[in-house]
Write a protein that holds these residues in place. Sequence first.
Motif, mmCIF file in Angstrom:
data_model
loop_
_atom_site.group_PDB
_atom_site.id
_atom_site.type_symbol
_atom_site.label_atom_id
_atom_site.label_comp_id
_atom_site.label_asym_id
_atom_site.label_seq_id
_atom_site.Cartn_x
_atom_site.Cartn_y
_atom_site.Cartn_z
ATOM 1 N N MET A 1 0.864 -1.198 0.229
ATOM 2 C CA MET A 1 0.042 0.047 0.089
ATOM 3 C C MET A 1 0.957 1.393 -0.059
ATOM 4 O O MET A 1 0.281 2.351 0.127
ATOM 5 N N ASN A 2 2.175 1.131 0.131
ATOM 6 C CA ASN A 2 3.028 2.009 -0.120
ATOM 7 C C ASN A 2 3.089 2.913 1.031
ATOM 8 O O ASN A 2 3.050 4.332 0.922
ATOM 9 N N VAL A 3 2.925 2.472 2.221
ATOM 10 C CA VAL A 3 3.238 3.281 3.623
ATOM 11 C C VAL A 3 3.881 2.248 4.258
ATOM 12 O O VAL A 3 4.367 1.305 4.265
ATOM 13 N N SER A 4 4.383 3.265 5.504
ATOM 14 C CA SER A 4 5.510 2.691 6.195
ATOM 15 C C SER A 4 4.846 1.626 7.112
ATOM 16 O O SER A 4 3.519 1.917 7.540
ATOM 17 N N ASP A 5 5.672 0.868 7.883
ATOM 18 C CA ASP A 5 4.888 0.004 8.884
ATOM 19 C C ASP A 5 4.468 0.634 9.956
ATOM 20 O O ASP A 5 3.291 0.388 10.354
ATOM 21 N N ARG A 6 5.261 1.748 10.283
ATOM 22 C CA ARG A 6 4.614 2.724 11.595
ATOM 23 C C ARG A 6 3.323 3.401 11.080
ATOM 24 O O ARG A 6 2.539 3.334 12.029
ATOM 25 N N SER A 7 3.243 3.819 9.957
ATOM 26 C CA SER A 7 2.010 4.712 9.415
ATOM 27 C C SER A 7 1.007 3.725 9.351
ATOM 28 O O SER A 7 -0.255 4.059 9.697
#
Length: 261
Positions: free
Chosen positions: A214-220
């Motif tokens: 989904m092109n987001v960081s793990d944290r986000s």
Amino acid sequence: KPIVGLWTEVIASTRDPAFALHIGQANNPAVFGALGYLMQSCRNIREAYSEVVKFQQTVSGWISYEVVFGKELELIFKVHPLWKEASPETARQGVEMAIGGVLNYFYILTGTRRYPLRAELAYQSPLPGSKYEQILKCPVSFGKTHNRVIFEGALADMPLISADESLYASFAKILRDKCAASGQSARFSEQVKTVITRDFGGKIPSLEIIAAHMNVSDRSFQRRLQQEGGTDRALAAEMKKELAVNLLQHTDATVYAISEV
């Protein structure tokens, strides 16, 4: 691209240029998630692969499938042009995992071992042809127009050992509903569900893989779920519950059988 990074890491870790062929031999329809269960509930190979073509958007956009029924049964595998352009080597691995998986799919679906009459690959491989022939048990040629495996045509009408009309109807409805609902929800958790159903066929991968996809960081990814009062584990449990409830309501499957899904 996440798909390229994932395959690059796998190849580097295994140091096996034939990794995809080997792992493909261990694959089963369950890797397609709901679509895999739909395949297994079909009456024959013809129906099963017709459903794969119909609902392939719920599995992946990176490898697409075509099937030709006639005197011969052709299964054609097309790799997304962007993947092929970005990383021909990992794209090769993706195609070969799909091709290697066909042999085990046929065994699981029909209960008998079936091998192609021949196989054609649309590239030149760093592996010797004998490696492919050892696994596929048929002549293999390279530099062809398509990636495809060709079986005897009569195989299309072979009955499946797990055919079940009620399960077929249920999984078909699940896939139709998910396709129709794709992209309609603004809630992040619902977007994640759609991605899992559409791109991973209902099979729930790790948080890291979903986030990258989904092109987001793990944290986000975790933060956005938490903002809606959820977690990745809770989301996975919710999806499994939805599937189980749907099966209980719309099929004659036993509770034990549903618990195994």
